[in-house]
Design a protein around this motif. Structure first.
Motif, mmCIF file in Angstrom:
data_model
loop_
_atom_site.group_PDB
_atom_site.id
_atom_site.type_symbol
_atom_site.label_atom_id
_atom_site.label_comp_id
_atom_site.label_asym_id
_atom_site.label_seq_id
_atom_site.Cartn_x
_atom_site.Cartn_y
_atom_site.Cartn_z
ATOM 1 N N THR A 19 -29.791 -57.481 -16.610
ATOM 2 C CA THR A 19 -30.247 -56.543 -15.589
ATOM 3 C C THR A 19 -31.133 -55.464 -16.200
ATOM 4 O O THR A 19 -32.194 -55.135 -15.644
ATOM 5 C CB THR A 19 -29.037 -55.894 -14.874
ATOM 6 O OG1 THR A 19 -28.257 -56.928 -14.273
ATOM 7 C CG2 THR A 19 -29.471 -54.896 -13.828
ATOM 8 N N ALA A 20 -30.719 -54.910 -17.332
ATOM 9 C CA ALA A 20 -31.497 -53.847 -17.984
ATOM 10 C C ALA A 20 -32.878 -54.349 -18.389
ATOM 11 O O ALA A 20 -33.890 -53.668 -18.166
ATOM 12 C CB ALA A 20 -30.740 -53.311 -19.203
ATOM 13 N N VAL A 21 -32.938 -55.547 -18.974
ATOM 14 C CA VAL A 21 -34.223 -56.119 -19.386
ATOM 15 C C VAL A 21 -35.137 -56.285 -18.177
ATOM 16 O O VAL A 21 -36.322 -55.936 -18.226
ATOM 17 C CB VAL A 21 -34.023 -57.461 -20.138
ATOM 18 C CG1 VAL A 21 -35.330 -58.228 -20.264
ATOM 19 C CG2 VAL A 21 -33.405 -57.220 -21.513
ATOM 20 N N THR A 22 -34.598 -56.796 -17.091
ATOM 21 C CA THR A 22 -35.392 -56.979 -15.872
ATOM 22 C C THR A 22 -35.923 -55.637 -15.370
ATOM 23 O O THR A 22 -37.107 -55.525 -15.019
ATOM 24 C CB THR A 22 -34.551 -57.669 -14.775
ATOM 25 O OG1 THR A 22 -34.139 -58.950 -15.260
ATOM 26 C CG2 THR A 22 -35.328 -57.817 -13.486
ATOM 27 N N GLU A 23 -35.070 -54.620 -15.348
ATOM 28 C CA GLU A 23 -35.487 -53.287 -14.896
ATOM 29 C C GLU A 23 -36.589 -52.724 -15.788
ATOM 30 O O GLU A 23 -37.601 -52.222 -15.300
ATOM 31 C CB GLU A 23 -34.294 -52.324 -14.877
ATOM 32 C CG GLU A 23 -33.292 -52.611 -13.803
ATOM 33 C CD GLU A 23 -33.690 -52.071 -12.441
ATOM 34 O OE1 GLU A 23 -34.575 -51.201 -12.345
ATOM 35 O OE2 GLU A 23 -33.107 -52.534 -11.455
ATOM 36 N N PHE A 24 -36.380 -52.785 -17.110
ATOM 37 C CA PHE A 24 -37.385 -52.261 -18.040
ATOM 38 C C PHE A 24 -38.702 -53.019 -17.907
ATOM 39 O O PHE A 24 -39.769 -52.417 -17.831
ATOM 40 C CB PHE A 24 -36.901 -52.336 -19.497
ATOM 41 C CG PHE A 24 -35.887 -51.280 -19.867
ATOM 42 C CD1 PHE A 24 -36.132 -49.931 -19.641
ATOM 43 C CD2 PHE A 24 -34.695 -51.640 -20.482
ATOM 44 C CE1 PHE A 24 -35.206 -48.960 -19.994
ATOM 45 C CE2 PHE A 24 -33.765 -50.671 -20.841
ATOM 46 C CZ PHE A 24 -34.020 -49.334 -20.596
ATOM 47 N N SER A 58 -36.489 -51.890 -24.231
ATOM 48 C CA SER A 58 -36.632 -53.208 -23.633
ATOM 49 C C SER A 58 -36.490 -54.309 -24.687
ATOM 50 O O SER A 58 -35.785 -55.304 -24.477
ATOM 51 C CB SER A 58 -37.983 -53.317 -22.920
ATOM 52 O OG SER A 58 -38.140 -54.576 -22.337
ATOM 53 N N VAL A 59 -37.133 -54.114 -25.822
ATOM 54 C CA VAL A 59 -37.053 -55.102 -26.909
ATOM 55 C C VAL A 59 -35.631 -55.180 -27.454
ATOM 56 O O VAL A 59 -35.088 -56.275 -27.649
ATOM 57 C CB VAL A 59 -38.057 -54.764 -28.035
ATOM 58 C CG1 VAL A 59 -37.789 -55.598 -29.283
ATOM 59 C CG2 VAL A 59 -39.480 -54.985 -27.557
ATOM 60 N N PHE A 60 -35.002 -54.038 -27.701
ATOM 61 C CA PHE A 60 -33.622 -54.041 -28.213
ATOM 62 C C PHE A 60 -32.681 -54.758 -27.244
ATOM 63 O O PHE A 60 -31.832 -55.553 -27.655
ATOM 64 C CB PHE A 60 -33.113 -52.622 -28.449
ATOM 65 C CG PHE A 60 -33.675 -51.928 -29.649
ATOM 66 C CD1 PHE A 60 -34.215 -52.621 -30.726
ATOM 67 C CD2 PHE A 60 -33.655 -50.551 -29.724
ATOM 68 C CE1 PHE A 60 -34.718 -51.980 -31.834
ATOM 69 C CE2 PHE A 60 -34.159 -49.884 -30.840
ATOM 70 C CZ PHE A 60 -34.686 -50.591 -31.886
ATOM 71 N N CYS A 61 -32.827 -54.470 -25.955
ATOM 72 C CA CYS A 61 -31.967 -55.114 -24.949
ATOM 73 C C CYS A 61 -32.236 -56.616 -24.883
ATOM 74 O O CYS A 61 -31.295 -57.409 -24.762
ATOM 75 C CB CYS A 61 -32.160 -54.466 -23.580
ATOM 76 S SG CYS A 61 -31.484 -52.793 -23.461
ATOM 77 N N ASP A 62 -33.494 -57.005 -24.983
ATOM 78 C CA ASP A 62 -33.842 -58.430 -24.957
ATOM 79 C C ASP A 62 -33.278 -59.152 -26.181
ATOM 80 O O ASP A 62 -32.740 -60.254 -26.068
ATOM 81 C CB ASP A 62 -35.359 -58.587 -24.877
ATOM 82 C CG ASP A 62 -35.778 -59.981 -24.484
ATOM 83 O OD1 ASP A 62 -35.129 -60.590 -23.604
ATOM 84 O OD2 ASP A 62 -36.776 -60.481 -25.056
ATOM 85 N N GLU A 63 -33.371 -58.537 -27.345
ATOM 86 C CA GLU A 63 -32.795 -59.130 -28.554
ATOM 87 C C GLU A 63 -31.277 -59.240 -28.441
ATOM 88 O O GLU A 63 -30.686 -60.241 -28.847
ATOM 89 C CB GLU A 63 -33.165 -58.304 -29.781
ATOM 90 C CG GLU A 63 -34.614 -58.420 -30.173
ATOM 91 C CD GLU A 63 -35.009 -57.468 -31.296
ATOM 92 O OE1 GLU A 63 -34.229 -56.531 -31.619
ATOM 93 O OE2 GLU A 63 -36.101 -57.662 -31.857
ATOM 94 N N GLY A 138 -25.910 -45.296 -15.008
ATOM 95 C CA GLY A 138 -24.515 -45.596 -14.697
ATOM 96 C C GLY A 138 -24.007 -46.820 -15.443
ATOM 97 O O GLY A 138 -22.905 -46.806 -16.007
ATOM 98 N N GLU A 139 -24.794 -47.880 -15.461
ATOM 99 C CA GLU A 139 -24.383 -49.100 -16.165
ATOM 100 C C GLU A 139 -24.393 -48.899 -17.684
ATOM 101 O O GLU A 139 -23.533 -49.426 -18.384
ATOM 102 C CB GLU A 139 -25.267 -50.277 -15.767
ATOM 103 C CG GLU A 139 -24.918 -50.848 -14.410
ATOM 104 C CD GLU A 139 -23.483 -51.364 -14.362
ATOM 105 O OE1 GLU A 139 -23.147 -52.313 -15.093
ATOM 106 O OE2 GLU A 139 -22.686 -50.810 -13.581
ATOM 107 N N PHE A 140 -25.363 -48.152 -18.201
ATOM 108 C CA PHE A 140 -25.364 -47.857 -19.632
ATOM 109 C C PHE A 140 -24.113 -47.062 -20.000
ATOM 110 O O PHE A 140 -23.501 -47.304 -21.043
ATOM 111 C CB PHE A 140 -26.630 -47.088 -20.046
ATOM 112 C CG PHE A 140 -27.757 -47.982 -20.477
ATOM 113 C CD1 PHE A 140 -27.918 -48.338 -21.803
ATOM 114 C CD2 PHE A 140 -28.664 -48.480 -19.548
ATOM 115 C CE1 PHE A 140 -28.956 -49.174 -22.203
ATOM 116 C CE2 PHE A 140 -29.705 -49.312 -19.933
ATOM 117 C CZ PHE A 140 -29.856 -49.659 -21.267
ATOM 118 N N GLN A 141 -23.716 -46.128 -19.147
ATOM 119 C CA GLN A 141 -22.509 -45.337 -19.407
ATOM 120 C C GLN A 141 -21.268 -46.229 -19.377
ATOM 121 O O GLN A 141 -20.398 -46.116 -20.234
ATOM 122 C CB GLN A 141 -22.394 -44.203 -18.380
ATOM 123 C CG GLN A 141 -21.183 -43.327 -18.571
ATOM 124 C CD GLN A 141 -21.182 -42.596 -19.897
ATOM 125 O OE1 GLN A 141 -22.213 -42.141 -20.378
ATOM 126 N NE2 GLN A 141 -20.035 -42.490 -20.525
#
Length: 162
Positions: A19-24, A58-63, A138-141
């Motif tokens: 979800t985070a990657v898609t958002e970024f 975005s890169v960190f989350c994708d990795e 919220g999701e990161f928290q």
């Protein structure tokens, strides 16, 4: 921690990262420095720094997502590698979200007590950036709270092995 517990956390983190990657990616594919300046006239260098941080996140989350996929496909389940991956995700994704190295924004730790968003900006930012971070916070928290265990546990294991 048992294999099933670690595996379920990897699965949960995988969903979160997807979800985070898609958002970024959606935000970054639609935003340019010029579009941000058009949205809100401000400090171009600051906007550039924010975009750079968002690309890095975005890169960190994708990795991290890729690592979760590899671990979940492995048989037998590699618990040690999974724990190391969760530890790395905690530092590269979660900590970087709340406190980027160049301090383009910061976390107001008191916000948790007030129920408000904790991301504070050094300068004013366009609404699109603010909205993106509010949507993700919220999701990161939630994931940060789930993974805090690995912060201490993995570090303790590394110290004991030396």
């Amino acid at each position: 921690m048992g294999n099933s517990m670690v595996k379920s956390q990897i699965e949960e983190v995988k969903k979160f990262l997807s979800t985070a990657v898609t958002e970024f990616e959606t935000f970054l594919n639609q935003s340019t420095l010029a579009s941000l300046i058009d949205e809100k006239t401000g400090d171009e260098g600051y906007y550039r720094t924010i975009l750079s941080n968002l690309r890095k996140l975005s890169v960190f989350c994708d990795e991290g997502l890729d690592a979760c996929n590899v671990i979940l496909q492995a048989e037998p389940f590699p618990k040690g590698a999974a724990e190391k991956t969760l530890y790395r995700i905690y530092h590269q994704c979660i900590e970087e979200f709340f406190s980027p190295k160049n301090d383009a924004w910061f976390e107001d730790s008191r916000a948790a007590y007030t129920g408000k968003n904790s991301i504070k900006w050094q300068k004013e930012v366009p609404e699109s950036i603010s909205t993106l971070m509010k949507r993700l916070e919220g999701e990161f928290q939630r994931i940060r709270e789930e993974l805090e265990y690995y912060e201490t546990d993995y570090r303790t294991k590394m110290i004991q092995s030396q």
